[in-house]
Each structure stands twice: as C-alpha cells, then as structure tokens.
Motif scaffolding. Structure first.
Motif, PDB file in Angstrom:
ATOM      1  N   ILE A   1      42.015  33.003  48.833  1.00 34.41           N
ATOM      2  CA  ILE A   1      41.963  33.824  47.756  1.00 34.41           C
ATOM      3  C   ILE A   1      40.856  33.459  47.025  1.00 34.41           C
ATOM      4  O   ILE A   1      40.774  32.249  46.351  1.00 34.41           O
ATOM      5  N   ASP A   2      39.896  34.186  46.856  1.00 37.46           N
ATOM      6  CA  ASP A   2      38.599  34.074  46.025  1.00 37.46           C
ATOM      7  C   ASP A   2      38.869  35.154  45.058  1.00 37.46           C
ATOM      8  O   ASP A   2      38.054  36.450  45.261  1.00 37.46           O
ATOM      9  N   GLU A   3      38.896  34.756  43.646  1.00 30.33           N
ATOM     10  CA  GLU A   3      38.881  35.671  42.804  1.00 30.33           C
ATOM     11  C   GLU A   3      37.469  35.837  41.937  1.00 30.33           C
ATOM     12  O   GLU A   3      37.054  34.732  41.393  1.00 30.33           O
ATOM     13  N   LEU A   4      36.989  36.870  41.975  1.00 29.02           N
ATOM     14  CA  LEU A   4      35.597  36.935  41.396  1.00 29.02           C
ATOM     15  C   LEU A   4      35.395  37.290  39.972  1.00 29.02           C
ATOM     16  O   LEU A   4      34.488  37.445  39.355  1.00 29.02           O
ATOM     17  N   GLY A   5      36.534  37.799  39.453  1.00 26.10           N
ATOM     18  CA  GLY A   5      36.519  38.134  38.049  1.00 26.10           C
ATOM     19  C   GLY A   5      36.281  39.400  37.941  1.00 26.10           C
ATOM     20  O   GLY A   5      36.647  40.365  38.917  1.00 26.10           O
ATOM     21  N   LYS A   6      35.725  40.135  36.828  1.00 26.34           N
ATOM     22  CA  LYS A   6      35.637  41.400  36.684  1.00 26.34           C
ATOM     23  C   LYS A   6      34.392  41.780  37.143  1.00 26.34           C
ATOM     24  O   LYS A   6      33.360  41.184  36.620  1.00 26.34           O
ATOM     25  N   VAL A   7      34.328  43.064  38.011  1.00 26.96           N
ATOM     26  CA  VAL A   7      33.185  43.421  38.234  1.00 26.96           C
ATOM     27  C   VAL A   7      33.105  44.990  37.957  1.00 26.96           C
ATOM     28  O   VAL A   7      33.930  45.483  38.305  1.00 26.96           O
TER      29      VAL A   7
ATOM     30  N   PRO B   1      39.094  43.565  38.050  1.00 25.66           N
ATOM     31  CA  PRO B   1      39.150  42.367  38.767  1.00 25.66           C
ATOM     32  C   PRO B   1      39.203  42.600  40.207  1.00 25.66           C
ATOM     33  O   PRO B   1      39.650  43.370  40.799  1.00 25.66           O
ATOM     34  N   VAL B   2      38.312  41.814  40.760  1.00 24.57           N
ATOM     35  CA  VAL B   2      37.709  41.802  42.184  1.00 24.57           C
ATOM     36  C   VAL B   2      38.585  40.421  42.813  1.00 24.57           C
ATOM     37  O   VAL B   2      38.021  39.467  42.704  1.00 24.57           O
ATOM     38  N   VAL B   3      39.190  40.653  44.025  1.00 21.31           N
ATOM     39  CA  VAL B   3      39.432  39.439  44.585  1.00 21.31           C
ATOM     40  C   VAL B   3      39.249  39.684  46.240  1.00 21.31           C
ATOM     41  O   VAL B   3      39.394  40.506  46.894  1.00 21.31           O
ATOM     42  N   ILE B   4      38.621  38.661  46.774  1.00 16.89           N
ATOM     43  CA  ILE B   4      38.383  38.518  48.310  1.00 16.89           C
ATOM     44  C   ILE B   4      39.766  37.614  48.856  1.00 16.89           C
ATOM     45  O   ILE B   4      39.856  36.740  48.591  1.00 16.89           O
ATOM     46  N   VAL B   5      40.272  38.271  49.645  1.00 12.28           N
ATOM     47  CA  VAL B   5      41.455  38.060  50.296  1.00 12.28           C
ATOM     48  C   VAL B   5      41.580  37.850  51.807  1.00 12.28           C
ATOM     49  O   VAL B   5      41.114  38.552  52.491  1.00 12.28           O
ATOM     50  N   ALA B   6      41.997  36.662  52.386  1.00 10.92           N
ATOM     51  CA  ALA B   6      42.135  36.256  53.805  1.00 10.92           C
ATOM     52  C   ALA B   6      43.487  37.194  53.935  1.00 10.92           C
ATOM     53  O   ALA B   6      44.305  37.176  53.267  1.00 10.92           O
ATOM     54  N   ARG B   7      43.464  37.630  55.003  1.00  9.79           N
ATOM     55  CA  ARG B   7      44.548  38.710  55.688  1.00  9.79           C
ATOM     56  C   ARG B   7      45.754  38.088  55.390  1.00  9.79           C
ATOM     57  O   ARG B   7      46.804  38.540  54.917  1.00  9.79           O
ATOM     58  N   SER B   8      45.872  36.743  55.572  1.00  7.80           N
ATOM     59  CA  SER B   8      47.273  35.922  55.872  1.00  7.80           C
ATOM     60  C   SER B   8      47.707  35.674  54.216  1.00  7.80           C
ATOM     61  O   SER B   8      48.958  35.519  53.984  1.00  7.80           O
ATOM     62  N   ALA B   9      46.869  35.828  53.341  1.00  7.75           N
ATOM     63  CA  ALA B   9      47.241  35.893  51.837  1.00  7.75           C
ATOM     64  C   ALA B   9      47.259  37.036  51.143  1.00  7.75           C
ATOM     65  O   ALA B   9      47.703  37.081  49.788  1.00  7.75           O
ATOM     66  N   LEU B  10      47.283  38.227  51.711  1.00  7.65           N
ATOM     67  CA  LEU B  10      47.329  39.456  50.913  1.00  7.65           C
ATOM     68  C   LEU B  10      48.766  39.595  50.398  1.00  7.65           C
ATOM     69  O   LEU B  10      48.859  40.072  49.334  1.00  7.65           O
TER      70      LEU B  10
ATOM     71  N   GLY C   1      25.327  47.132  53.950  1.00 10.56           N
ATOM     72  CA  GLY C   1      25.357  47.866  52.385  1.00 10.56           C
ATOM     73  C   GLY C   1      25.970  46.961  51.283  1.00 10.56           C
ATOM     74  O   GLY C   1      25.758  45.824  51.286  1.00 10.56           O
ATOM     75  N   SER C   2      26.695  47.369  50.536  1.00 10.06           N
ATOM     76  CA  SER C   2      27.189  47.082  49.698  1.00 10.06           C
ATOM     77  C   SER C   2      28.838  47.158  49.492  1.00 10.06           C
ATOM     78  O   SER C   2      29.132  48.082  48.648  1.00 10.06           O
ATOM     79  N   PRO C   3      29.525  46.481  50.218  1.00 14.05           N
ATOM     80  CA  PRO C   3      31.004  46.738  50.201  1.00 14.05           C
ATOM     81  C   PRO C   3      31.799  46.875  48.972  1.00 14.05           C
ATOM     82  O   PRO C   3      32.383  47.826  48.644  1.00 14.05           O
ATOM     83  N   ILE C   4      31.613  45.919  48.123  1.00 12.50           N
ATOM     84  CA  ILE C   4      32.421  45.846  46.842  1.00 12.50           C
ATOM     85  C   ILE C   4      31.979  46.921  45.891  1.00 12.50           C
ATOM     86  O   ILE C   4      32.706  47.844  45.392  1.00 12.50           O
ATOM     87  N   ALA C   5      30.611  47.178  45.819  1.00 16.41           N
ATOM     88  CA  ALA C   5      30.192  48.160  44.835  1.00 16.41           C
ATOM     89  C   ALA C   5      30.645  49.799  45.407  1.00 16.41           C
ATOM     90  O   ALA C   5      31.089  50.671  44.585  1.00 16.41           O
ATOM     91  N   ASP C   6      30.633  49.771  46.716  1.00 10.62           N
ATOM     92  CA  ASP C   6      31.082  51.098  47.526  1.00 10.62           C
ATOM     93  C   ASP C   6      32.729  51.027  47.053  1.00 10.62           C
ATOM     94  O   ASP C   6      33.100  52.101  46.911  1.00 10.62           O
ATOM     95  N   LEU C   7      33.387  49.952  47.351  1.00  7.68           N
ATOM     96  CA  LEU C   7      34.972  50.146  46.946  1.00  7.68           C
ATOM     97  C   LEU C   7      35.057  50.578  45.503  1.00  7.68           C
ATOM     98  O   LEU C   7      35.951  51.498  45.331  1.00  7.68           O
TER      99      LEU C   7
ATOM    100  N   GLY D   1      28.238  38.770  42.905  1.00  4.60           N
ATOM    101  CA  GLY D   1      29.394  39.646  43.121  1.00  4.60           C
ATOM    102  C   GLY D   1      29.375  40.695  44.164  1.00  4.60           C
ATOM    103  O   GLY D   1      30.081  41.614  44.071  1.00  4.60           O
ATOM    104  N   GLU D   2      28.734  40.185  45.296  1.00  2.00           N
ATOM    105  CA  GLU D   2      28.509  41.293  46.422  1.00  2.00           C
ATOM    106  C   GLU D   2      28.863  40.327  47.568  1.00  2.00           C
ATOM    107  O   GLU D   2      28.479  39.178  47.748  1.00  2.00           O
ATOM    108  N   ILE D   3      29.349  40.980  48.538  1.00  2.00           N
ATOM    109  CA  ILE D   3      29.423  40.262  49.837  1.00  2.00           C
ATOM    110  C   ILE D   3      28.338  40.157  50.482  1.00  2.00           C
ATOM    111  O   ILE D   3      27.618  41.449  50.975  1.00  2.00           O
ATOM    112  N   ILE D   4      27.664  39.374  51.266  1.00  2.00           N
ATOM    113  CA  ILE D   4      26.696  39.359  52.372  1.00  2.00           C
ATOM    114  C   ILE D   4      26.973  38.554  53.507  1.00  2.00           C
ATOM    115  O   ILE D   4      27.764  37.869  53.653  1.00  2.00           O
ATOM    116  N   GLY D   5      26.148  38.683  54.540  1.00  2.00           N
ATOM    117  CA  GLY D   5      26.539  37.910  55.803  1.00  2.00           C
ATOM    118  C   GLY D   5      25.562  38.903  56.782  1.00  2.00           C
ATOM    119  O   GLY D   5      25.093  39.931  56.701  1.00  2.00           O
ATOM    120  N   ASP D   6      25.581  38.200  58.061  1.00  2.00           N
ATOM    121  CA  ASP D   6      24.773  38.924  59.129  1.00  2.00           C
ATOM    122  C   ASP D   6      25.216  40.246  59.465  1.00  2.00           C
ATOM    123  O   ASP D   6      24.534  41.201  60.045  1.00  2.00           O
TER     124      ASP D   6
END
Length: 314
Positions: free
Chosen positions: A262-268, A272-281, A225-231, A216-221
C-alpha cells in the motif's frame, strides 16, 4: 509473476530454452544468481525473479506442472442477468456460495476479452483454427498489443472478484464509459467502487514488470502514457456527469510489481491516490485511503442512485 500474458517465462528469466536438460537448467540458474545478486551490483527485482523462476521449474515435478501450463482461459464464469438484478462475473465453484456479494454492474474486462479473441484469431490467419486461444504457447507468441489486451482483462477480472467478496455493503460498476467515442476502452474507467469508506475510481493494470513512481506518476519499462493522470481525468468526467465527489483513486497492480503493498501518494490534483498491491485491495477499500472522505447514511443511497442514472458502459 509468470502467470501474466506480459511476463517472461521462467525459462526466459533463466536464459535457457524450454528444451534444456536438467543439468543445463541448474547451471543457468546458478549463473543468473551470480549475475543478478544485489551484492555484486545486480538488480534486486531481477534477482527475485530468478529465484521465483527456479521455484517453478527447479524440480522434476514442478517443471512438469509448469510445462503443462494452466492457460489464460476464463478466470470467471459469466453470471446470467435478469431485469432489476446486478450483472457481472463470479469465480466458478464446485459448491453453492451463499455469502452476500457486492452489487455488481457491467462486465469486468469484457471489452478487452472480446477484442482479444477477435484479434488473436485474425493474427493466427484465415483458415487456422485455434483450439485454445488462451494456451500459454499461443499467448506468449502473440504480438505485444494482443498480450496487453489479455493482461488488462485478467487484471480487471481479478479486481472484480476481490470487490465482490467485500459484501453487500459495496456496489461496483465495471467498464464505465468516461467520455470519448462510444465503446472506446481507452476512455473508460475500469471500476467505480462505492462503500462505507468512500467512492473510489479504480484502475486495474498489469504492466508486465516492476514499476516505480516519479513526481506522482507511475513509470517503468512497460508503462505507456500517464496512468494516474488518465485515471483522474476519467474520474472527473464521471463526477461531473453524475454530480458526485470521489473520495480517492486506486491503482491496483500485481503483488510482484510493487515494492510496498500500500503506497499512499497523498493528494494528486486534490484527490488522494493510492498504489495498491492486488492482495491488499480489500484492506484499502474497507478502511479507506488516508485523507479520503467516508460516506455514510443516506448519502450512500443518494450517490448510488446518481451513478445508476449516469453510468454508461463501453
């Protein structure tokens, strides 16, 4: 991909200097294709980057255009504001745009733009005049924290333009203070969007490369921090202050940095949390996130009034 202040240049991806001749460039491209091809154990994301890099510099005309660069100057021209009217940003246009726009308050990316300009000049040194602080060569040579400031500002401005085009049924607040010290962008909510599909807290980001999800969190190089938790934490602050309920949370990322648009993570934490590509916003904001509560009728006006009374800007 390569128009981000955080991304590697096309030459970096191909592993050559910008001064390489055409033959050397072609050889480097073929080598990088072999090295990164998924069938030989390479990384699929990097393989795509290599192909994109070649599209940008693989022909004489394309390379000349890329080398000239477009800079990272204002993506939007500021709109003058008057008492009682919305304020924000709009894309420059050669003709009058008479389409109804979303109501917009605050200045998307404004704090980070201003901070970048101050710090880039300090970094260049006293007595040095930067003709163009957005010149690609200047930006790419700057320290990472400065490039990050500009990348975030550009991401927020891009989201603002998309939301503005949704029409008068939507209202958006940008750069909203969400606790912490006054004027602290690390405790702000990038955008609050209110429309028929619901009330959303929105984070606009550019981490400079592909991201993944874990628990339920975004990771990468490039992900700090924890972007979703902070949001979600910042949304709770606003919800308590205004007495409103958010329908969902959206994290907007560059198209090239996500595997699906569009990546729907369900409820966090119940939201409800969604990771969205800019073109799909715009698609997500029009139809709503799965499990999100729509808002209609007089409730829209009530929520808007509550937010107008409670929102403060960084």
């Amino acid at each position: 991909m390569f128009d981000s202040p955080l991304s590697a240049s096309a030459y970096d991806v191909l592993g050559v200097e910008p001064t390489v001749d055409d033959d050397g460039l072609r050889k480097a491209y073929r080598l990088r294709l072999r090295q990164t091809h998924p069938d030989t154990g390479g990384d699929a994301a990097v393989f795509i980057q290599v192909q994109r890099a070649w599209e940008l510099v693989g022909t004489e005309e394309a390379r000349a255009a890329y080398d000239r660069g477009h800079g990272f100057a204002d993506a939007f021209a500021p709109m003058s504001s008057t008492a009682g009217s919305s304020s924000g940003w709009r894309a420059p246009s050669t003709h009058a745009d008479t389409r109804p726009r979303a109501r917009s308050y605050g200045q998307p990316g404004g704090w980070r733009r201003e901070r970048y300009l101050v710090l880039i000049r300090e970094w260049a040194g006293r007595g040095v005049t930067l003709e163009d602080p957005y010149d690609p060569a200047v930006v790419r040579s700057a320290p990472h924290h400065l490039r990050r400031l500009l990348a975030d500002a550009l991401a927020e401005e891009a989201t603002a333009r998309i939301v503005a085009d949704l029409g008068m049924g939507y209202t958006v607040w940008h750069d909203v203070a969400a606790g912490g010290r006054s004027g602290d962008p690390e405790s702000k909510l990038d955008h609050i969007v209110l429309g028929p599909s619901g009330l959303y807290g929105v984070l606009s980001e550019d981490f400079g490369g592909p991201v993944r999800l874990r628990r339920g969190e975004i990771i990468g190089d490039g992900v700090p921090g924890s972007p979703i938790a902070d949001l979600l934490g910042r949304m709770r602050v606003i919800a308590r202050a205004a007495g409103v309920r958010f329908s969902g949370a959206l994290v907007v990322l560059p198209d090239d940095d996500v595997m699906t648009s569009i990546d729907e993570l369900g409820k966090v934490r119940g939201i409800p949390v969604v990771i969205v590509a800019r073109s799909a916003l715009s698609t997500v904001l029009r139809r709503g996130a799965s499990g999100a509560r729509a808002i209609g009728g007089n409730e829209v006006f009530d929520v808007r009034t509550r937010l107008q009374q409670a929102v403060r800007f960084v």
